[in-house]
Design a protein around this motif. Structure first.
Motif, PDB file in Angstrom:
ATOM      1  N   SER A 161      75.978 -95.922  42.683  1.00 25.35           N
ATOM      2  CA  SER A 161      75.787 -96.377  44.468  1.00 25.35           C
ATOM      3  C   SER A 161      77.313 -95.350  45.144  1.00 25.35           C
ATOM      4  O   SER A 161      77.928 -96.139  44.218  1.00 25.35           O
ATOM      5  CB  SER A 161      75.202 -97.319  44.988  1.00 25.35           C
ATOM      6  OG  SER A 161      74.687 -98.217  43.879  1.00 25.35           O
ATOM      7  N   GLN A 164      80.834 -97.520  45.588  1.00 27.08           N
ATOM      8  CA  GLN A 164      81.123 -98.057  44.146  1.00 27.08           C
ATOM      9  C   GLN A 164      82.130 -97.883  43.667  1.00 27.08           C
ATOM     10  O   GLN A 164      82.519 -96.100  43.316  1.00 27.08           O
ATOM     11  CB  GLN A 164      79.479 -98.370  43.142  1.00 27.08           C
ATOM     12  CG  GLN A 164      79.779 -99.770  42.666  1.00 27.08           C
ATOM     13  CD  GLN A 164      78.717 -99.046  41.156  1.00 27.08           C
ATOM     14  OE1 GLN A 164      77.537 -98.424  40.551  1.00 27.08           O
ATOM     15  NE2 GLN A 164      78.194-100.999  40.974  1.00 27.08           N
ATOM     16  N   GLY A 341      76.842 -91.920  44.895  1.00 24.86           N
ATOM     17  CA  GLY A 341      74.667 -91.620  45.134  1.00 24.86           C
ATOM     18  C   GLY A 341      73.805 -92.048  44.011  1.00 24.86           C
ATOM     19  O   GLY A 341      74.249 -91.194  43.238  1.00 24.86           O
ATOM     20  N   GLU A 342      73.705 -92.776  43.553  1.00 19.05           N
ATOM     21  CA  GLU A 342      72.839 -92.670  42.807  1.00 19.05           C
ATOM     22  C   GLU A 342      72.296 -91.923  42.316  1.00 19.05           C
ATOM     23  O   GLU A 342      71.240 -90.857  41.044  1.00 19.05           O
ATOM     24  CB  GLU A 342      71.583 -93.944  42.560  1.00 19.05           C
ATOM     25  CG  GLU A 342      72.903 -95.427  42.180  1.00 19.05           C
ATOM     26  CD  GLU A 342      71.848 -96.488  42.559  1.00 19.05           C
ATOM     27  OE1 GLU A 342      70.741 -96.649  41.468  1.00 19.05           O
ATOM     28  OE2 GLU A 342      71.279 -97.074  43.474  1.00 19.05           O
TER      29      GLU A 342
END
Length: 379
Positions: A161, A164, A341-342
């Motif tokens: 994410s 994170q 970003g995932e």
């Protein structure tokens, strides 16, 4: 620009003019010029095109080194971005442009709020992709006798994410190296193979040796990936006289990694001698494992939590390598990740672009770490 620094604009400028490892002269000049606009006096040509800035506090204290890399990759970038690469066949497909822009944002902060105590070193490093730049900087006169208490660096991480913070004490990123094994015999007419010396059998043995190599080290997470093999030439009338095998070795343990390399050389030499062949073993793009201290990993966690950032603790190391490991082998510190970003495009792919949204996160975390060790930084 002397008063207002925009890391996004700088990042896009770097992205437009990417340069391969050991050829980053323009990038280095751009970085050094920006640092001079901030009022610093950067040391240049440190271990190649490396740049080092020393920021001295008013009182004695520890020394902290923050590192960013700035080389690019031999990948053709699609022309979909307004700031896409202007250098054919070269692009920033790993985010080193973003790493550098983030550290320059820290420099912009430090010009206003220098450390209250101790020394902060900002290291802008070339040739990370080839595993050469960090060692050369560490061995340069500027750093060879340095006493450094803390080393920090980050890498952006697709698949996590955004914002994170990804941490792991111990090994964060694996050791790795490419290996090219050349077996030389003697070619012959295919009708008279006995008049030559074929490397076919030894080549089969080398392939088997490589695939079985990690099994000898069950206490480490090791991996061998075969990437290329060639025997002779595609000609029916010729019995082969030469063979090539290429592979990548990885391990999360440096001792195991070095043992695997030595074991491979011994086994390859034995196979070649039995077959009457000569052999050449060459190593390419060597990286040792990046090993974090538990103490410094906790500093990263503390800084992230103070900023309200989510922390993800890895259960196993990243399989890729990062040559900041050379700094961490000499001085204690931590390499950490910041989520891109995932669903962000993966590193080393032509659709990748560093996410500008995480630049403030990287700057804030770096400055929080400096404040923890040196005091004085706000904002």
């Amino acid at each position: 620009m002397a008063n207002e620094f925009d890391p996004v604009t700088l990042r896009h400028t770097l992205h437009q003019t990417p340069e391969l490892s050991n050829h980053e002269a323009l990038t280095a000049r751009t970085i050094a010029a920006q640092l001079r606009q901030f009022g610093f006096h950067p040391a240049t040509d440190v271990g190649g095109h490396g740049i080092l800035v020393t920021i001295q506090g008013a009182a004695p204290g520890p020394t902290t080194l923050l590192r960013a890399d700035f080389d690019a990759l031999p990948i053709e970038e699609p022309g979909s971005l307004a700031y896409c690469s202007q250098h054919s066949g070269v692009m920033h497909a790993c985010g080193h442009d973003g790493h550098t822009a983030a550290l320059l944002a820290v420099a912009a902060e430090l010009r206003h709020t220098p450390p209250a105590r101790g020394t902060v070193l900002l290291a802008f490093q070339p040739a990370e992709e080839t595993g050469e730049g960090a060692a050369r900087m560490c061995e340069s006169p500027a750093l060879t006798n340095a006493q450094i208490d803390n080393v920090y660096a980050f890498h952006n991480l697709p698949g996590f994410s955004q914002h994170q913070i990804v941490v792991r004490p111990g090994t964060f990123a694996c050791a790795s190296t490419g290996v090219a094994i050349e077996l030389y015999g003697k070619t012959s007419h295919a009708a008279y193979p006995e008049r030559g010396i074929s490397p076919a059998s030894a080549m089969t043995g080398v392939l088997h040796t490589l695939t079985q190599l990690p099994d000898a080290y069950p206490d480490a997470n090791s991996l061998v990936t075969l990437v290329h093999a060639q025997l002779g030439e595609p000609a029916y009338g010729v019995a082969p006289g030469q063979a090539t095998v290429m592979a990548t070795l990885r391990s999360d343990d440096n001792a195991c990694f070095h043992a695997m390399k030595a074991d491979l050389i011994d086994k390859v030499n034995t196979l070649a001698a039995r077959a009457g062949l000569t052999v050449s073993v060459c190593w390419h793009e060597p990286f040792i494992a990046a090993e974090n201290s538990t103490h410094h990993t906790q500093h990263v966690v503390n800084a992230a939590q103070s900023l309200g950032l989510a922390v993800h603790r890895l259960t196993e190391p990243m399989r890729w390598s990062e040559d900041v490991a050379e700094f961490l082998a000499r001085w204690p510190g931590a390499l950490f990740g910041i989520g891109s970003g995932e669903h962000h495009p993966q590193l080393h792919n032509p659709d990748y672009d560093f996410p500008d949204a995480i630049l403030p996160t990287a700057k804030a975390l770096f400055t929080a770490l400096v404040a923890e060790h040196h005091g004085c930084i706000t904002g």
